[in-house]
Write a protein that holds these residues in place. Structure first.
Motif, short mmCIF file in Angstrom:
data_model
loop_
_atom_site.label_atom_id
_atom_site.label_comp_id
_atom_site.label_asym_id
_atom_site.label_seq_id
_atom_site.Cartn_x
_atom_site.Cartn_y
_atom_site.Cartn_z
N LEU A 194 0.40 -1.00 0.30
CA LEU A 194 0.10 -0.10 0.02
C LEU A 194 0.76 1.07 -0.07
CD1 LEU A 194 -3.27 0.87 0.18
CD2 LEU A 194 -2.56 0.78 2.64
N VAL A 195 0.67 2.07 -0.68
CA VAL A 195 1.54 3.09 -1.16
C VAL A 195 0.96 4.19 -0.45
CG1 VAL A 195 2.05 4.89 -2.83
CG2 VAL A 195 2.62 2.22 -3.43
N VAL A 196 1.04 5.44 0.44
CA VAL A 196 0.55 6.14 1.01
C VAL A 196 1.00 7.56 0.51
CG1 VAL A 196 -0.08 6.65 3.00
CG2 VAL A 196 0.20 4.68 2.94
N PRO A 197 0.34 9.01 -0.22
CA PRO A 197 0.63 9.78 -0.19
C PRO A 197 1.07 10.88 1.18
CG PRO A 197 -1.41 9.90 -0.62
CD PRO A 197 -0.83 8.29 -0.51
N THR A 198 1.64 11.41 1.12
CA THR A 198 2.80 12.81 2.17
C THR A 198 3.52 13.66 1.83
OG1 THR A 198 4.13 12.55 3.61
CG2 THR A 198 5.18 11.39 1.81
N GLU A 199 2.76 14.51 2.13
CA GLU A 199 3.47 15.85 2.41
C GLU A 199 4.40 15.78 2.24
OE1 GLU A 199 1.43 18.13 1.00
OE2 GLU A 199 -0.49 16.68 1.17
N MET A 200 6.11 15.07 3.25
CA MET A 200 6.85 15.49 3.25
C MET A 200 7.49 16.05 2.09
SD MET A 200 7.76 11.33 5.92
CE MET A 200 9.41 12.51 5.74
N THR A 201 8.81 17.10 2.55
CA THR A 201 9.72 17.31 1.14
C THR A 201 10.57 16.94 1.64
OG1 THR A 201 9.72 19.61 2.37
CG2 THR A 201 7.17 18.78 0.85
N VAL A 202 11.55 17.07 0.61
CA VAL A 202 13.01 17.78 0.58
C VAL A 202 13.84 18.53 0.66
CG1 VAL A 202 15.13 16.41 -0.21
CG2 VAL A 202 13.03 15.02 -1.09
N LEU A 203 14.38 19.48 1.83
CA LEU A 203 14.69 19.71 2.06
C LEU A 203 16.89 20.17 1.54
CD1 LEU A 203 13.88 21.35 5.30
CD2 LEU A 203 12.81 21.70 3.01
N GLN A 204 17.10 19.07 0.74
CA GLN A 204 18.72 18.95 0.65
C GLN A 204 18.57 17.93 -0.56
OE1 GLN A 204 20.22 16.33 3.84
NE2 GLN A 204 21.04 18.61 5.08
N ASP A 205 19.91 18.15 -1.07
CA ASP A 205 19.51 17.68 -2.79
C ASP A 205 20.31 16.46 -2.79
OD1 ASP A 205 19.21 20.08 -4.25
OD2 ASP A 205 21.63 20.67 -4.40
N SER A 206 21.24 15.97 -1.46
CA SER A 206 21.35 14.73 -1.29
C SER A 206 20.53 13.82 -0.33
CB SER A 206 22.75 14.92 -0.38
OG SER A 206 22.68 14.74 0.35
N GLY A 207 20.24 12.80 -0.46
CA GLY A 207 19.28 11.49 0.32
C GLY A 207 20.24 11.79 2.02
N GLU A 208 20.83 12.38 2.16
CA GLU A 208 22.03 11.56 3.51
C GLU A 208 21.28 13.03 4.29
OE1 GLU A 208 25.86 11.60 2.96
OE2 GLU A 208 25.84 10.26 1.17
N LEU A 209 21.66 11.81 5.05
CA LEU A 209 20.68 12.99 6.82
C LEU A 209 22.02 13.36 7.48
CD1 LEU A 209 18.89 10.46 8.75
CD2 LEU A 209 17.87 12.09 6.97
N PRO A 210 21.68 15.33 7.88
CA PRO A 210 22.57 15.63 8.34
C PRO A 210 23.98 15.01 9.74
CG PRO A 210 20.62 16.63 8.52
CD PRO A 210 20.46 15.38 8.20
N VAL A 211 24.32 15.00 9.69
CA VAL A 211 25.47 14.49 11.17
C VAL A 211 25.71 15.50 11.77
CG1 VAL A 211 27.02 12.85 11.97
CG2 VAL A 211 25.98 12.85 10.32
N PHE A 212 25.72 15.85 13.28
CA PHE A 212 25.80 17.00 14.37
C PHE A 212 26.93 17.21 14.00
CE2 PHE A 212 21.15 17.40 12.57
CZ PHE A 212 21.40 18.40 12.47
N LYS A 213 27.58 16.98 15.01
CA LYS A 213 29.02 17.46 15.67
C LYS A 213 28.17 18.27 17.41
CE LYS A 213 32.36 17.35 12.65
NZ LYS A 213 33.49 18.04 11.88
N GLU A 214 28.93 17.50 18.46
CA GLU A 214 28.55 17.99 19.99
C GLU A 214 28.95 19.34 19.92
OE1 GLU A 214 29.94 16.55 23.65
OE2 GLU A 214 29.94 14.68 22.70
N GLY A 215 28.25 20.32 20.25
CA GLY A 215 28.04 21.54 20.10
C GLY A 215 27.19 22.62 19.16
#
Length: 177
Positions: A154-175
């Motif tokens: 079952l495919v459920v349509p979503t309202e999610m949008t892509v904010l970055q060009d790449s499909g990778e999630l950002p990695v945050f460093k401490e601070g």
């Protein structure tokens, strides 16, 4: 109120036992057995009721005029001349309750083995108990519905949008935020 309705229902059912069996003496000895049967067979928590108001000439109106409380349900109870009660029977006791209503006796055996017969009311056969038993047996004999065995995607349509060009999630460093 519910407790008073319950007491009156039990009284009426005991009167029905006396009318059907014609033996008041035996009923006095086994009355507790009947009350226990009613407690187990009837779904008291599911009881629904409605009140019909008395006429002006009745005592209920005089009582309700003295009682001017804020509880509208209790006021309706005081003014009521009649009440209509819907009281379901537990499915485990359905055949036994039909046997009781037809004979005035409690069936001591297994519920599905309770006999069904056609009592006479006013010199006429009363087929409603037989019809109810047949309807219950038909409902019990229907095969249970099975869930579909096939699986599907079952495919459920979503309202999610892509904010970055790449499909990778950002990695945050401490601070960093």
């Amino acid at each position: 109120m519910r407790e008073e309705l319950r007491r009156n229902i039990v009284r009426q059912l005991l009167r029905e036992v006396e009318a059907l069996t014609g033996e008041r003496g035996d009923l006095a000895l086994g009355e507790e057995r009947y009350v226990q049967f009613f407690q187990r067979a009837l779904a008291w928590d599911e009881m629904a009721y409605a009140f019909t108001v008395k006429t002006e000439n009745d005592l209920g109106t005089a009582i309700s005029q003295r009682y001017r409380g804020e509880d509208e349900l209790f006021s309706a109870f005081l003014q009521a001349g009649f009440s209509r009660v819907l009281l379901p029977v537990s499915p485990k006791f359905s055949y036994r309750m039909l046997y009781f209503l037809a004979s005035g006796q409690i069936w001591p055996g297994v519920d599905t083995l309770a006999p069904a017969f056609c009592p006479e009311r006013e010199n006429e056969p009363d087929y409603r108990y037989i019809n109810l038993v047949n309807a219950l047996k038909e409902a019990d004999s229907e095969p249970p519905r099975e869930a579909p065995a096939d699986r599907w995607e079952l495919v459920v349509p979503t309202e999610m949008t892509v904010l970055q060009d790449s499909g990778e999630l950002p990695v945050f460093k401490e601070g960093e935020s």
